[in-house]
Design a protein around this motif. Structure first.
Motif, PDB file in Angstrom:
ATOM      1  N   GLU A   1      15.298  -9.898   2.708  1.00  0.00           N
ATOM      2  CA  GLU A   1      16.559 -10.554   2.344  1.00  0.00           C
ATOM      3  C   GLU A   1      17.186 -10.034   1.045  1.00  0.00           C
ATOM      4  N   PRO A   2      16.442  -9.927  -0.075  1.00  0.00           N
ATOM      5  CA  PRO A   2      17.104  -9.485  -1.309  1.00  0.00           C
ATOM      6  C   PRO A   2      17.792  -8.134  -1.170  1.00  0.00           C
ATOM      7  N   ARG A   3      17.163  -7.195  -0.485  1.00  0.00           N
ATOM      8  CA  ARG A   3      17.777  -5.864  -0.352  1.00  0.00           C
ATOM      9  C   ARG A   3      18.914  -5.878   0.660  1.00  0.00           C
ATOM     10  N   LEU A   4      18.832  -6.726   1.665  1.00  0.00           N
ATOM     11  CA  LEU A   4      19.937  -6.833   2.612  1.00  0.00           C
ATOM     12  C   LEU A   4      21.166  -7.434   1.944  1.00  0.00           C
ATOM     13  N   ARG A   5      20.971  -8.381   1.059  1.00  0.00           N
ATOM     14  CA  ARG A   5      22.112  -9.048   0.414  1.00  0.00           C
ATOM     15  C   ARG A   5      22.694  -8.216  -0.720  1.00  0.00           C
ATOM     16  N   ASP A   6      21.828  -7.545  -1.479  1.00  0.00           N
ATOM     17  CA  ASP A   6      22.296  -6.846  -2.672  1.00  0.00           C
ATOM     18  C   ASP A   6      22.406  -5.344  -2.493  1.00  0.00           C
ATOM     19  N   GLN A   7      21.791  -4.810  -1.398  1.00  0.00           N
ATOM     20  CA  GLN A   7      21.795  -3.364  -1.167  1.00  0.00           C
ATOM     21  C   GLN A   7      21.308  -2.602  -2.400  1.00  0.00           C
ATOM     22  N   SER A   8      20.259  -3.112  -3.025  1.00  0.00           N
ATOM     23  CA  SER A   8      19.723  -2.457  -4.215  1.00  0.00           C
ATOM     24  C   SER A   8      18.197  -2.532  -4.184  1.00  0.00           C
ATOM     25  N   ARG A   9      17.556  -1.784  -5.067  1.00  0.00           N
ATOM     26  CA  ARG A   9      16.098  -1.732  -5.100  1.00  0.00           C
ATOM     27  C   ARG A   9      15.550  -2.890  -5.938  1.00  0.00           C
ATOM     28  N   VAL A  10      15.765  -4.115  -5.454  1.00  0.00           N
ATOM     29  CA  VAL A  10      15.225  -5.278  -6.142  1.00  0.00           C
ATOM     30  C   VAL A  10      13.795  -5.511  -5.686  1.00  0.00           C
ATOM     31  N   ALA A  11      13.085  -6.314  -6.451  1.00  0.00           N
ATOM     32  CA  ALA A  11      11.680  -6.564  -6.145  1.00  0.00           C
ATOM     33  C   ALA A  11      11.535  -7.298  -4.813  1.00  0.00           C
ATOM     34  N   VAL A  12      10.482  -6.961  -4.086  1.00  0.00           N
ATOM     35  CA  VAL A  12      10.174  -7.652  -2.840  1.00  0.00           C
ATOM     36  C   VAL A  12       9.654  -9.053  -3.190  1.00  0.00           C
ATOM     37  N   PRO A  13      10.073 -10.095  -2.482  1.00  0.00           N
ATOM     38  CA  PRO A  13       9.635 -11.456  -2.800  1.00  0.00           C
ATOM     39  C   PRO A  13       8.116 -11.603  -2.760  1.00  0.00           C
ATOM     40  N   THR A  14       7.613 -12.470  -3.632  1.00  0.00           N
ATOM     41  CA  THR A  14       6.190 -12.785  -3.659  1.00  0.00           C
ATOM     42  C   THR A  14       5.882 -13.856  -2.608  1.00  0.00           C
ATOM     43  N   THR A  15       4.598 -14.095  -2.397  1.00  0.00           N
ATOM     44  CA  THR A  15       4.204 -15.130  -1.429  1.00  0.00           C
ATOM     45  C   THR A  15       4.750 -16.504  -1.809  1.00  0.00           C
ATOM     46  N   PRO A  16       4.621 -16.962  -3.078  1.00  0.00           N
ATOM     47  CA  PRO A  16       5.199 -18.274  -3.425  1.00  0.00           C
ATOM     48  C   PRO A  16       6.709 -18.319  -3.197  1.00  0.00           C
ATOM     49  N   GLN A  17       7.415 -17.215  -3.433  1.00  0.00           N
ATOM     50  CA  GLN A  17       8.860 -17.190  -3.215  1.00  0.00           C
ATOM     51  C   GLN A  17       9.192 -17.320  -1.727  1.00  0.00           C
ATOM     52  N   ILE A  18       8.393 -16.701  -0.879  1.00  0.00           N
ATOM     53  CA  ILE A  18       8.631 -16.814   0.568  1.00  0.00           C
ATOM     54  C   ILE A  18       8.355 -18.239   1.040  1.00  0.00           C
ATOM     55  N   VAL A  19       7.268 -18.831   0.540  1.00  0.00           N
ATOM     56  CA  VAL A  19       6.964 -20.226   0.898  1.00  0.00           C
ATOM     57  C   VAL A  19       8.111 -21.134   0.499  1.00  0.00           C
ATOM     58  N   GLU A  20       8.641 -20.930  -0.711  1.00  0.00           N
ATOM     59  CA  GLU A  20       9.770 -21.751  -1.179  1.00  0.00           C
ATOM     60  C   GLU A  20      11.017 -21.517  -0.332  1.00  0.00           C
ATOM     61  N   ARG A  21      11.201 -20.282   0.114  1.00  0.00           N
ATOM     62  CA  ARG A  21      12.420 -19.926   0.860  1.00  0.00           C
ATOM     63  C   ARG A  21      12.405 -20.479   2.278  1.00  0.00           C
TER      64      ARG A  21
END
Length: 266
Positions: free
Chosen positions: A166-186
């Motif tokens: 999702e972050p790279r699809l939305r921003d089209q940039s080399r942002v960090a890949v989400p962590t496990t806690p971030q995916i759980v929250e999402r």
């Protein structure tokens, strides 16, 4: 075909001498291979040990074929349930003495009854499901091909994959890949069949890397290996268009100021 993964989560295998059986067990079976489950003994060895007095020494077995797996129930009195955790309450009942019941689910939970308050269960990830190339449908059968990456877009692992991308699809940039806690929250409260845990997310990521996308293993430490695996998953999924912008609709709406700002910017 990639075969089957049988997974007994920690604490799910019953009790040994009144104490919880805490070992996590993961078996990998190829086509033609068999894994037996039950209480086991020196005379009746089993690959998957389930410690409960209500479970037979040899309770059943799993047999892998090219495109599905089969469950045999050796009990003479008890039925077993095979649940689809990602379906709308779907399940199969395998009656006593049933041999080779074919299981159609891509992800299954096998549940065995006990005399206690908690049932005993283990998970089975099915062989890689094969789909025909939609562009070849309707043409001569000789021209049909199968997809290189067999992904079920209704499965929880695909939702995890979309959240990773999702972050790279939305921003089209080399942002960090989400962590496990971030995916759980999402997406933790957005999955079918209950809340998504951090352990479940890690299992889905391993399943994507090892079975679905066939990402090679890494040699560094565990943390580096996990991060590298996520990066490779996202890179491959985006390069080959396995996850695209329209798949973002599978995720729950973004909340908070950051989410509203990003949606407005689109």
């Amino acid at each position: 075909m990639s075969g089957v993964i049988v997974h007994l989560p920690q604490g799910s295998g019953g009790a040994v001498g009144g104490r919880p059986h805490e070992d996590t067990v993961t078996l990998r079976l190829g086509p033609g291979e068999v894994a037996r489950f039950g209480r086991g003994s020196t005379a009746v060895p089993v690959e998957l040990r389930l410690d409960d007095p209500a479970i037979s020494r040899l309770a059943g077995e799993i047999r892998v074929t090219d495109d599905h797996w089969q469950l045999t129930n050796h009990s003479t009195t008890q039925s077993y349930l095979v649940e689809n955790p990602e379906g709308a309450g779907e399940y199969l009942r395998v009656p006593p003495r049933r041999v080779g019941a074919p299981i159609p689910f891509e992800f299954s939970r096998v549940v065995l009854p006990t005399r206690g308050d908690v049932t005993i269960s283990f998970q089975v990830f099915a062989p890689d499901h094969v789909y025909l190339d939609p562009d070849a449908m309707g043409g001569p059968w000789g021209n049909s091909t199968v997809t290189a990456y067999s992904l079920n877009e209704t499965a929880t692992y695909f939702l995890v994959l979309v959240a990773l991308c999702e972050p790279r699809l939305r921003d089209q940039s080399r942002v960090a890949v989400p962590t496990t806690p971030q995916i759980v929250e999402r997406i933790g409260g957005h999955v079918t069949g209950g809340e998504l845990t951090a352990r479940a997310v890690s299992s889905h990521i391993d399943y994507l890397a090892d079975e679905k996308l066939r990402i090679g293993a890494h040699e560094p430490g565990k943390g580096e290996r996990r991060n590298g695996k996520r990066e490779e998953i996202v890179g491959l999924a985006l390069r080959f268009g396995l996850v695209r912008e329209e798949h973002l609709a599978l995720l729950p709406p973004l909340t908070g100021a950051g989410g509203r700002e990003r949606q407005a910017a689109r």
